[in-house]
Write a protein that holds these residues in place. Structure first.
Motif, PDB file in Angstrom:
ATOM      1  N   PHE A  43      16.094  47.711  -4.322  1.00  0.00           N
ATOM      2  CA  PHE A  43      15.607  48.792  -3.472  1.00  0.00           C
ATOM      3  C   PHE A  43      15.201  49.961  -4.365  1.00  0.00           C
ATOM      4  O   PHE A  43      15.938  50.337  -5.282  1.00  0.00           O
ATOM      5  CB  PHE A  43      16.688  49.248  -2.493  1.00  0.00           C
ATOM      6  N   GLU A  44      14.051  50.541  -4.081  1.00  0.00           N
ATOM      7  CA  GLU A  44      13.573  51.713  -4.814  1.00  0.00           C
ATOM      8  C   GLU A  44      13.260  52.833  -3.827  1.00  0.00           C
ATOM      9  O   GLU A  44      12.824  52.584  -2.697  1.00  0.00           O
ATOM     10  CB  GLU A  44      12.321  51.367  -5.613  1.00  0.00           C
ATOM     11  N   ARG A  45      13.502  54.059  -4.250  1.00  0.00           N
ATOM     12  CA  ARG A  45      13.226  55.195  -3.375  1.00  0.00           C
ATOM     13  C   ARG A  45      11.730  55.512  -3.374  1.00  0.00           C
ATOM     14  O   ARG A  45      11.070  55.516  -4.414  1.00  0.00           O
ATOM     15  CB  ARG A  45      14.016  56.423  -3.799  1.00  0.00           C
ATOM     16  N   ILE A  46      11.238  55.776  -2.162  1.00  0.00           N
ATOM     17  CA  ILE A  46       9.838  56.150  -1.995  1.00  0.00           C
ATOM     18  C   ILE A  46       9.716  57.658  -2.197  1.00  0.00           C
ATOM     19  O   ILE A  46      10.495  58.426  -1.598  1.00  0.00           O
ATOM     20  CB  ILE A  46       9.351  55.784  -0.576  1.00  0.00           C
ATOM     21  N   PRO A  47       8.809  58.125  -3.023  1.00  0.00           N
ATOM     22  CA  PRO A  47       8.670  59.575  -3.234  1.00  0.00           C
ATOM     23  C   PRO A  47       8.444  60.307  -1.909  1.00  0.00           C
ATOM     24  O   PRO A  47       7.735  59.835  -1.024  1.00  0.00           O
ATOM     25  CB  PRO A  47       7.427  59.678  -4.136  1.00  0.00           C
ATOM     26  N   CYS A  48       9.100  61.463  -1.784  1.00  0.00           N
ATOM     27  CA  CYS A  48       8.962  62.268  -0.565  1.00  0.00           C
ATOM     28  C   CYS A  48       9.095  63.741  -0.931  1.00  0.00           C
ATOM     29  O   CYS A  48       9.477  64.086  -2.057  1.00  0.00           O
ATOM     30  CB  CYS A  48      10.011  61.860   0.469  1.00  0.00           C
ATOM     31  N   ASN A  49       8.801  64.607   0.020  1.00  0.00           N
ATOM     32  CA  ASN A  49       8.806  66.052  -0.244  1.00  0.00           C
ATOM     33  C   ASN A  49      10.101  66.749   0.183  1.00  0.00           C
ATOM     34  O   ASN A  49      10.297  67.917  -0.127  1.00  0.00           O
ATOM     35  CB  ASN A  49       7.622  66.713   0.480  1.00  0.00           C
ATOM     36  N   ASN A  50      10.974  66.023   0.921  1.00  0.00           N
ATOM     37  CA  ASN A  50      12.148  66.692   1.483  1.00  0.00           C
ATOM     38  C   ASN A  50      13.428  66.434   0.700  1.00  0.00           C
ATOM     39  O   ASN A  50      14.496  66.873   1.094  1.00  0.00           O
ATOM     40  CB  ASN A  50      12.350  66.240   2.934  1.00  0.00           C
TER      41      ASN A  50
END
Length: 621
Positions: free
Chosen positions: A147-154
């Protein structure tokens, strides 16, 4: 296969149930009932496609009451919940059939059963969501990736999100090493640590100056563990807190963002991880289901339901992350020491309000679950328990101190405390063994025999016990009357308003129990006849078990009970005095148990069905 008539009948029956039963669908008090068309229903529940040609479908021109859909949703969710947690095979089969019928009904209305019953999952608020990259993505890393984290702004850094609380029992130097480990994997995260010794201002300043991002509190052996955790918690300023109980090594496997993300996505207040004993390497899921009933608390390791690769738990046996305001609202009980501190917290948080995500792992040196009742006493006193049981693990029984505040008091519409129940068993054992030694013919009678037939015990709502003896044995009995009294129990002639002095009563001075002993001119013809076959030339009388005591009974106890009490005797009815009757000879109503004076207490009779005996044994979580 259901016929169209049966299916339509089932739909109509469900509609009637919803309309007629107030707690499922409250009536509207206004003059006009609220209605919703099928098109309107699709906006709130699921898309409903009108199809007048399909047998059993609603006519698209029909109006359907809003509360019908709301109640149907409640029924489906509760049925699904029961199906998930059912343990008994018969219950599982019955619920599976009932669920199939509800799914059938939803199919007729084009409503998605799955959408209604699945746990809702939302996007995490303070951490970025994860995405699974496939089974081959982590192949070359021994599956440390997947599992990899998806880039986000929050997303926020952990240093702004979480504070670590540690209760440290080792040296100050060891505490320094622990905090350094935390800073390596979670830079800037504040650690508040409790040290098991008194700290003066100079020592405290020195430690906090030498080690960045640390605050420390000193405590003494006289300070309760609950008080220490509360003092540490009051210094937290972040939204989340890690209760690092028993942790002695920190590494990347703690995965705090994963736990925070699950709290935000699933809506549970607490998330923990699996544990690995840092001394022997033993790994444990650490998820327990709990059940409390009839003065018994059972913990069973395992889970019934999972979500987001985490398992739902009633209690977590390891470190956990929670919202600071959640813990501040509950706080630790400073009066509880020892093993029960965290069990008490989870009981107050409520069932299924925690998850364990096993891909998060904490290195711990967990304390052993001690079987000694002394280590649990403060916890047991608070929850009024007699037995504590861990599966797997020990079963702990707590002694009865009848002279203390645990002294028996009769509470209407509540089960007898096991310590109080033990007193009547002691009384019965004393009487019957004395009678048998002195060759006095006796047998159980009335509700005492009924309880033995139904439960192999005293009825949990009974108020006394009853024994018959043959009046012809009175002379023999009269010679040893003084011997029937024993410590804290007195034997005396029963005052029944007559000159007859052949009836007696044994009263307890430490509880509310008494045994009435009635003289009978004769027993029924079959009651004391010998068995049809003699064993080794001696006659055999019928014996029946009351808890762990075997006592004399009528020759055919089941027949006696049926003929004495009439129809449906294996259903339950409370004592005639409790029901406000003048005599025990009338018909008993087989209704639900009366309302409990302490709603929610685990000994309330109205927690139980008015039928069946297995419900009175140890609860299954």
């Amino acid at each position: 296969m259901l016929t169209d008539k049966v299916r339509k009948g089932f739909l109509f029956l469900c509609f009637l149930v919803v309309i007629r039963i107030p707690f499922l669908a409250p009536y509207h008090t206004g003059s006009t009932r609220e209605f919703v068309t099928k098109t309107e229903a699709s906006n709130t529940i699921s898309k409903i496609r009108p199809n007048g040609n399909h047998p059993g479908k609603w006519d698209p021109t029909n109006e359907i009451p809003k509360h019908f859909f709301k109640s149907l949703e409640k029924i489906a969710r509760n049925l699904h919940y029961a199906s998930v947690h059912a343990r008994g095979l018969k219950t599982q089969v019955a619920l599976k059939k009932a669920t199939a019928e509800i799914k059938n009904l939803f199919g007729q209305l084009d409503i998605s059963y799955r959408n209604i019953t699945e746990r809702g999952v939302t996007t995490p608020r303070t951490v970025c969501p994860e995405e699974y990259r496939g089974s081959k993505f982590g192949l070359n890393t021994s599956y440390e990736k997947g599992f990899e984290r998806i880039p986000c702004n929050n997303s926020k850094p952990l240093s702004e999100l979480v504070t670590v609380l540690i209760l440290h029992r080792n040296s100050t130097e060891s505490a320094r090493d622990t905090v350094k480990d935390i800073q390596k994997i979670m830079p800037g995260v504040q650690t508040i640590i409790g040290l098991d010794r008194h700290l003066n201002k100079k020592e405290k300043s020195s430690i906090e100056r030498d080690i960045p991002f640390i605050k420390c509190l000193g405590y003494t052996a006289r300070t309760s563990e609950g008080q220490i955790w509360n003092d540490l918690l009051k210094k937290v300023r972040t939204e989340y807190v890690l209760i690092a109980r028993d942790i002695n090594i920190f590494d990347e496997n703690v995965r705090l963002k994963r736990l925070i993300g699950v709290i935000e996505m699933v809506g549970v207040p607490i998330a923990g991880g699996a544990t690995r004993d840092s001394l022997d390497g033993k790994w444990s899921l650490g998820c327990y289901q709990s059940g409390m009933r009839n003065y018994t608390l059972v913990y069973h390791e395992g889970y019934d339901e999972s979500v987001q690769e985490c398992v739902m738990c009633d209690c977590i046996d390891g470190p956990f992350v929670t919202r600071t305001k959640t813990l501040m609202a509950k706080m630790f009980d400073k009066k509880i020491n020892g093993n029960g501190l965290f069990l008490d917290l989870f009981l107050r948080v409520g069932q299924e309000n925690a998850v364990v995500c096993p891909d998060s792992m904490f290195h711990t040196r967990p304390k052993k679950v001690h079987a000694s009742p002394l280590t649990w006493q403060s916890f047991v006193d608070k929850w009024k328990l007699y037995k504590l049981k861990f599966v797997p693990g020990p079963e702990i029984l707590f002694k009865c101190n009848m002279k203390s505040k645990q002294k028996c008091t009769l509470k209407k519409n509540m089960l007898h405390h096991p310590c109080c129940l033990a007193d009547i068993i002691v009384m019965l054992n004393h009487l019957t063994s004395t009678f048998e030694t002195r060759v006095v013919d006796y047998q159980l009678c009335s509700g005492t025999l009924l309880g033995a037939v139904k439960l192999n015990s005293i009825l949990p709502w009974d108020v006394d016990a009853d024994i018959d003896y043959l009046r012809s044995n009175y002379s023999a009995l009269n010679q040893f009357l003084p011997q029937l009294s024993f410590q804290e129990h007195s034997f005396q002639v029963m005052n029944i308003g007559k000159k007859d002095t052949t009836n007696f009563v044994l009263k307890s001075d430490i509880s509310y129990w008494y045994v009435e002993i009635w003289a009978e001119s004769r027993f029924t013809p079959t009651a004391f006849r010998t068995a049809m076959e003699n064993y080794n030339g001696r006659s055999v009388k019928t014996m029946i078990r009351v808890n762990n005591v075997w006592v004399h009974a009528p020759f055919n106890p089941g027949l006696w009970a049926r003929n004495r009490y009439g129809s449906e005797i294996y259903k339950h009815s409370q004592h005639w005095r409790t029901l406000g009757k003048n005599t025990s000879w009338g018909k008993y109503p087989m209704n639900d148990f009366l309302k409990c004076p302490e709603p929610g207490h685990h000994a309330c009779l109205d927690n139980y069905k008015a039928d069946g005996n297995l419900q009175f044994v140890d609860p299954v979580p």
